[in-house]
Scaffold this motif. Structure first.
Motif, PDB file in Angstrom:
ATOM      1  N   HIS A 179      11.960  -4.452  -3.108  1.00 38.13           N
ATOM      2  CA  HIS A 179      11.015  -3.765  -2.205  1.00 38.13           C
ATOM      3  C   HIS A 179      11.156  -2.650  -1.836  1.00 38.13           C
ATOM      4  CE1 HIS A 179      11.033  -8.194  -2.042  1.00 38.13           C
ATOM      5  NE2 HIS A 179       9.833  -8.346  -1.670  1.00 38.13           N
ATOM      6  N   GLY A 180       9.974  -1.787  -1.511  1.00 38.27           N
ATOM      7  CA  GLY A 180      10.206  -0.387  -0.993  1.00 38.27           C
ATOM      8  C   GLY A 180      10.872   0.493  -1.837  1.00 38.27           C
ATOM      9  N   LYS A 181      11.657   0.950  -1.330  1.00 40.94           N
ATOM     10  CA  LYS A 181      12.465   2.252  -2.240  1.00 40.94           C
ATOM     11  C   LYS A 181      14.104   1.496  -2.545  1.00 40.94           C
ATOM     12  CE  LYS A 181      10.537   6.171   0.259  1.00 40.94           C
ATOM     13  NZ  LYS A 181      11.020   7.292   1.219  1.00 40.94           N
ATOM     14  N   SER A 182      13.956   0.266  -2.229  1.00 42.98           N
ATOM     15  CA  SER A 182      15.468  -0.320  -2.711  1.00 42.98           C
ATOM     16  C   SER A 182      15.222  -0.995  -4.104  1.00 42.98           C
ATOM     17  CB  SER A 182      15.909  -1.555  -1.777  1.00 42.98           C
ATOM     18  OG  SER A 182      15.918  -1.331  -0.631  1.00 42.98           O
ATOM     19  N   GLU A 183      16.533  -0.956  -4.944  1.00 49.93           N
ATOM     20  CA  GLU A 183      16.313  -1.508  -6.247  1.00 49.93           C
ATOM     21  C   GLU A 183      16.329  -2.830  -6.596  1.00 49.93           C
ATOM     22  OE1 GLU A 183      19.083   1.946  -8.382  1.00 49.93           O
ATOM     23  OE2 GLU A 183      19.932   0.312  -7.708  1.00 49.93           O
ATOM     24  N   GLU A 184      15.835  -3.384  -7.582  1.00 55.85           N
ATOM     25  CA  GLU A 184      15.893  -4.771  -7.818  1.00 55.85           C
ATOM     26  C   GLU A 184      17.275  -5.433  -7.776  1.00 55.85           C
ATOM     27  OE1 GLU A 184      13.592  -5.859 -11.054  1.00 55.85           O
ATOM     28  OE2 GLU A 184      11.576  -5.258 -10.166  1.00 55.85           O
ATOM     29  N   PRO A 185      17.447  -6.685  -7.629  1.00 53.36           N
ATOM     30  CA  PRO A 185      18.621  -7.135  -7.790  1.00 53.36           C
ATOM     31  C   PRO A 185      18.909  -7.273  -9.452  1.00 53.36           C
ATOM     32  CG  PRO A 185      17.439  -8.489  -6.269  1.00 53.36           C
ATOM     33  CD  PRO A 185      16.593  -7.415  -6.869  1.00 53.36           C
ATOM     34  N   LYS A 186      20.451  -7.355  -9.662  1.00 60.67           N
ATOM     35  CA  LYS A 186      20.557  -7.244 -11.254  1.00 60.67           C
ATOM     36  C   LYS A 186      20.560  -8.838 -11.814  1.00 60.67           C
ATOM     37  CE  LYS A 186      22.535  -3.171 -10.407  1.00 60.67           C
ATOM     38  NZ  LYS A 186      21.755  -2.030 -10.927  1.00 60.67           N
ATOM     39  N   ALA A 239       1.529  -9.111  -8.684  1.00 61.37           N
ATOM     40  CA  ALA A 239       2.146  -7.668  -8.496  1.00 61.37           C
ATOM     41  C   ALA A 239       3.693  -7.466  -8.639  1.00 61.37           C
ATOM     42  CB  ALA A 239       1.828  -7.376  -6.973  1.00 61.37           C
ATOM     43  N   ALA A 240       4.387  -8.621  -8.819  1.00 59.57           N
ATOM     44  CA  ALA A 240       5.831  -8.715  -8.956  1.00 59.57           C
ATOM     45  C   ALA A 240       6.161  -8.286 -10.182  1.00 59.57           C
ATOM     46  CB  ALA A 240       6.522  -9.689  -8.311  1.00 59.57           C
ATOM     47  N   SER A 241       7.408  -7.581 -10.570  1.00 60.87           N
ATOM     48  CA  SER A 241       7.948  -7.335 -12.051  1.00 60.87           C
ATOM     49  C   SER A 241       8.391  -8.756 -12.167  1.00 60.87           C
ATOM     50  CB  SER A 241       9.084  -6.451 -11.820  1.00 60.87           C
ATOM     51  OG  SER A 241      10.195  -7.212 -11.277  1.00 60.87           O
ATOM     52  N   PRO A 242       8.580  -8.951 -13.547  1.00 65.06           N
ATOM     53  CA  PRO A 242       8.982 -10.397 -14.257  1.00 65.06           C
ATOM     54  C   PRO A 242      10.485 -10.866 -13.586  1.00 65.06           C
ATOM     55  CG  PRO A 242       8.334  -8.836 -16.169  1.00 65.06           C
ATOM     56  CD  PRO A 242       8.264  -7.871 -14.817  1.00 65.06           C
TER      57      PRO A 242
END
Length: 262
Positions: free
Chosen positions: A59-66, A171-174
């Motif tokens: 979310h926001g400017k934080s990266e997605e979990p691996k 709206a979310a990535s896979p």
């Protein structure tokens, strides 16, 4: 001040305001939002507290979990975040999904005070229509990949999601879709009695995403808790009724704030 820190190989964005020597409070936003969503809550506590608002991973400017995270993984990130910033016994304020994460964190770690705002954490009762949609989608997914092949099958699945999925899901990535599905289906009622911190529940009485009935379940499950509900307010009760919300939140944190603040 907006800052960035790396935790478990993930870049996490956060904003720190208020009194750097004050009692720490961590704000966790809802799904599909970022730290700016809870800015009004942060502003109401900055005169006495060290206020830290986090962009949750993905979310926001934080990266997605691996990997595909569950609620426990988000709570563990908050634990590591506190360790990196040398924060002990923080207060937590969580809205919606941020409330879900706060519940899990507070059930396993020392917390000064806990505020759950229109919080997730109670799995709703599912209708037959819901299960029909879920299993119809699973069948469509399997058959389309078998009979149409990888490329055409994926296109048909995406079309189905756009038609039937929620706005947040679309709206979310896979990967974030998989995380959302995993977390939404985790019922936290069994760990709520483990929360030792004084807890405030703040709810909109017209909330349809996490209804008031969820708040009453939490009120019954969490030992030291109280519920405040606002009529004619929905899932974002802190935005629908900002003045009363500010009064309630400041009363709850009165010992941590500067007495002279109006």
């Amino acid at each position: 001040m907006e800052k960035e820190i790396e935790i478990q190989g993930i870049k996490v964005n956060y904003n720190e305001t208020g009194n750097p020597d004050g009692s720490p409070v961590i704000l966790l936003h809802g799904w599909g939002c970022n730290f700016t969503t809870v800015r009004s809550i942060a502003a109401s506590l900055e005169d006495g507290m060290r206020v830290i608002s986090i962009d949750l991973p993905g979310h926001g400017k934080s990266e997605e979990p691996k990997n595909v995270w569950g609620t426990k993984d988000f709570a563990n990130l908050i634990k590591l975040f506190c360790r990196e910033l040398n924060i002990t016994n923080p207060s937590l304020i969580g809205h919606s999904f941020g409330g879900r994460t706060s519940i899990f964190y507070a059930s396993e770690n020392p917390v000064n005070k806990l505020v759950l705002v229109d919080s997730a954490g109670v799995t709703p009762r599912r209708s037959l229509k819901y299960y029909y949609k879920v299993y119809s989608y699973k069948v469509l997914k399997k058959l389309s990949l078998i009979f149409l092949g990888e490329e055409k099958g994926r296109k048909l699945i995406e079309k189905s999601l756009k038609t039937h999925g929620s706005a947040d899901y679309q709206a979310a990535s896979p990967k974030m879709r998989a995380i959302m599905s995993k977390c939404v289906n985790e019922d936290l009622r069994n760990i709520m009695p483990q929360i030792k911190a004084p807890t405030l529940l703040v709810w909109g009485e017209e909330d349809t995403a996490t209804p008031l009935s969820d708040a009453k379940i939490m009120e019954n499950k969490i030992p030291d808790t109280g519920l405040v509900s606002f009529p004619n307010c929905g899932h974002y009760s802190f935005l629908d009724n900002p003045y009363q919300f500010k009064a309630v939140i400041r009363s709850f944190f009165k010992n941590e704030l500067t007495p002279s603040f109006p």
